[in-house]
Write a protein that holds these residues in place. Structure first.
Motif, PDB file in Angstrom:
ATOM      1  N   HIS A   1      11.229  -7.834   6.538  1.00 58.92           N
ATOM      2  CA  HIS A   1      12.084  -6.572   5.635  1.00 58.92           C
ATOM      3  C   HIS A   1      13.654  -7.199   5.884  1.00 58.92           C
ATOM      4  N   SER A   2      13.893  -7.718   6.828  1.00 56.69           N
ATOM      5  CA  SER A   2      15.464  -8.094   6.841  1.00 56.69           C
ATOM      6  C   SER A   2      15.805  -9.385   6.086  1.00 56.69           C
ATOM      7  N   ALA A   3      15.053 -10.247   6.031  1.00 56.52           N
ATOM      8  CA  ALA A   3      15.071 -11.160   4.940  1.00 56.52           C
ATOM      9  C   ALA A   3      14.902 -11.026   3.667  1.00 56.52           C
TER      10      ALA A   3
ATOM     11  N   ARG B   1       0.326  -0.270  -1.794  1.00 53.41           N
ATOM     12  CA  ARG B   1       0.575   0.829  -0.778  1.00 53.41           C
ATOM     13  C   ARG B   1       1.870   0.537  -0.341  1.00 53.41           C
ATOM     14  N   ALA B   2       2.309  -0.803  -0.269  1.00 52.69           N
ATOM     15  CA  ALA B   2       3.590  -0.971   0.234  1.00 52.69           C
ATOM     16  C   ALA B   2       4.800  -0.733  -0.741  1.00 52.69           C
ATOM     17  N   LEU B   3       4.454  -1.015  -2.084  1.00 53.93           N
ATOM     18  CA  LEU B   3       5.402  -0.615  -3.174  1.00 53.93           C
ATOM     19  C   LEU B   3       5.292   1.028  -3.532  1.00 53.93           C
TER      20      LEU B   3
ATOM     21  N   PRO C   1       9.531   0.799  -3.251  1.00 49.56           N
ATOM     22  CA  PRO C   1       9.203   0.086  -4.466  1.00 49.56           C
ATOM     23  C   PRO C   1      10.440  -1.019  -4.947  1.00 49.56           C
ATOM     24  N   ASP C   2      11.355  -1.006  -4.200  1.00 50.79           N
ATOM     25  CA  ASP C   2      12.019  -2.291  -4.375  1.00 50.79           C
ATOM     26  C   ASP C   2      11.981  -3.398  -3.204  1.00 50.79           C
ATOM     27  N   HIS C   3      10.860  -3.481  -2.886  1.00 53.86           N
ATOM     28  CA  HIS C   3      10.661  -4.659  -1.801  1.00 53.86           C
ATOM     29  C   HIS C   3      10.343  -5.885  -2.244  1.00 53.86           C
ATOM     30  N   LEU C   4      11.468  -6.856  -2.244  1.00 58.51           N
ATOM     31  CA  LEU C   4      11.460  -7.979  -2.732  1.00 58.51           C
ATOM     32  C   LEU C   4      10.056  -8.779  -2.630  1.00 58.51           C
TER      33      LEU C   4
END
Length: 144
Positions: free
Chosen positions: A7-9, A62-64, A68-71
């Motif tokens: 997540h950080s990167a 599920r993650a999105l 929704p903006d998880h690269l």
């Protein structure tokens, strides 16, 4: 620690992280923390690693649904869609990733491979050039 690093990167393209959505995930469970989003991402990556791309896509969704903006999730979704030969959808996923971070070379590289696979050579070349410009140490961009 691994999900935290993801997540950080890669979570928000180097921008300030966005809190997970408060809306429930499919099935009614709450989204929970960023760690749960990264957990779905990690599950998807593991499933994709053993060629279970349909199941990986479900994990990415599920993650999105929560973030929704998880690269990295958009990028990995593109990888699985490409593996399933769903090129148009893969290109859309790579475009979402690039909308989050226009300099994310992995998304440019994935987009270039997808475009080359459907004989959109000029666009593929431009995408490969962008991948090399944004990730000059990525050897994969030089060999395609």
């Amino acid at each position: 620690m691994f999900p935290q690093i993801l997540h950080s990167a890669f979570g928000s393209g180097g921008k300030e992280p966005v809190a997970p959505a408060e809306t429930p995930e499919p099935g009614g469970a709450p989204c929970g923390s960023v760690a749960s989003v990264d957990g779905w991402l990690c599950k998807g990556i593991a499933l994709a690693g053993v060629d279970r791309h349909e199941e990986a896509l479900a994990a990415y969704e599920r993650a999105l649904a929560c973030l929704p903006d998880h690269l990295m999730t958009w990028y990995q979704k593109g990888v699985s869609l490409a593996a399933l030969k769903r090129t148009t959808e893969a290109l859309e996923a790579y475009e979402y990733a690039l909308a989050i971070d226009p300099d994310f070379f992995l998304a440019w590289h994935g987009k270039a491979i997808a475009l080359a696979g459907i004989d959109r050579t000029g666009e593929a070349l431009a995408a490969f050039q962008r991948a090399r410009a944004t990730g000059p140490d990525d050897s994969g961009s030089w060999f395609h």
